[in-house]
Design an enzyme around this catalytic site. Structure first.
Site, PDB file in Angstrom:
ATOM      1  N   HIS A 150       0.840  -1.198   0.000  1.00  0.00           N
ATOM      2  CA  HIS A 150       0.000   0.000   0.000  1.00  0.00           C
ATOM      3  C   HIS A 150       0.874   1.246   0.000  1.00  0.00           C
ATOM      4  O   HIS A 150       2.087   1.184   0.223  1.00  0.00           O
ATOM      5  CB  HIS A 150      -0.921   0.029   1.229  1.00  0.00           C
ATOM      6  N   LYS A 154      -0.328   4.773   4.728  1.00  0.00           N
ATOM      7  CA  LYS A 154      -1.154   3.813   5.471  1.00  0.00           C
ATOM      8  C   LYS A 154      -0.505   3.532   6.814  1.00  0.00           C
ATOM      9  O   LYS A 154       0.697   3.266   6.893  1.00  0.00           O
ATOM     10  CB  LYS A 154      -1.329   2.525   4.672  1.00  0.00           C
TER      11      LYS A 154
END
Length: 266
Positions: A150, A154
């Site tokens: 990601h 995050k």
């Protein structure tokens, strides 16, 4: 017209949902909740008439038919309690929920429809089903590793989706993830235990989301992968889930119910 209020409206997912809702003919954003002190508070929601970002929960949710929560886990209890009191269907897309943070959602589900969806992508939720069935078919002779990647902003790891994939893999083997998960490897780790489910994490750039489940067996390796090229994938799934959620009876639901995927009875 379906009125949707977004909790965590100024975040990445909130903005993506708002943009897609503006293009839909059957959905409108009726409220946008942000944390107290947010720089967005009091400003107009881009592309939405007469709706400002607000930190006042009752004001942001008062005209909603369905509430979508993509905020931080800490705010979930307050939102769930309000939705339960008002009978408002609630979709929770927040990831990284601890068991103690799930409890208020489960309590709210006794009074209203609550959909827990750490990943609202339709493709990812089909992947969950494939992983369960594959794990059941191949057995412990095949080692399972889960890789996820990601963007660098995050804050939780492994992702909620990676953990769900692990849960489905463990369930396929009639096991619990807590007893089989391996989150770290360093130094002299010894031989791999039969049945372990390993996790690897990457954070960087603007990766919307990538998940691969490896089944490594004797002489072969099977890889099941989902890659999201745009956050719109998740926003589109959230809007589909919101449409489905309206009118559902009180209870705790998952994206498999939205998709109509049959699941084995525990």
């Amino acid at each position: 017209m379906l009125n949707i209020a977004i909790v965590g409206a100024s975040g990445r997912m909130g903005r993506s949902i708002t943009a897609l809702a503006a293009e839909a003919h059957d959905v409108r954003i009726s409220g946008a909740l942000v944390r107290p002190g947010s720089p967005a508070e009091g400003t107009r929601v881009l592309g939405v008439e007469r709706v400002n970002y607000s930190s006042e929960l009752s004001l942001a949710l008062e005209d909603a038919h369905v509430v979508l929560d993509f905020s931080a886990p800490a705010s979930g209890e307050r939102v769930a309690a309000y939705c339960a009191e008002q009978g408002l269907p609630l979709l929770v897309g927040t990831t990284g929920l601890a068991p103690s943070q799930r409890a208020p959602l489960e309590a709210a589900a006794a009074k209203t429809a609550v959909l827990l969806a750490p990943n609202t992508s339709l493709g990812v939720n089909l992947l969950l089903e494939l992983v369960r069935r594959t794990a059941a078919a191949l057995g412990e002779e095949y080692d399972i590793e889960i890789f996820e990647a990601h963007h660098g902003q995050k804050v939780d790891a492994p992702s909620g989706t990676a953990l769900r994939l692990g849960e489905e893999a463990a369930a396929g083997r009639e096991q619990q993830l807590d007893s089989t998960a391996v989150y770290q490897r360093k130094g002299q780790t010894g031989h791999r235990r039969a049945g372990d489910i390993g996790f690897s994490v990457m954070r960087g750039g603007d990766i919307a989301g990538e998940h691969t489940v490896y089944f490594a067996g004797p002489g072969e390796r099977l890889e099941l992968t989902h890659r999201a090229s745009s956050r719109d994938t998740f926003a589109r799934g959230a809007l589909n889930a919101a449409r489905w959620l309206l009118g559902q009876r009180p209870g705790l639901y998952g994206m498999e119910h939205v998709l109509g995927v049959s699941r084995p009875t525990d």
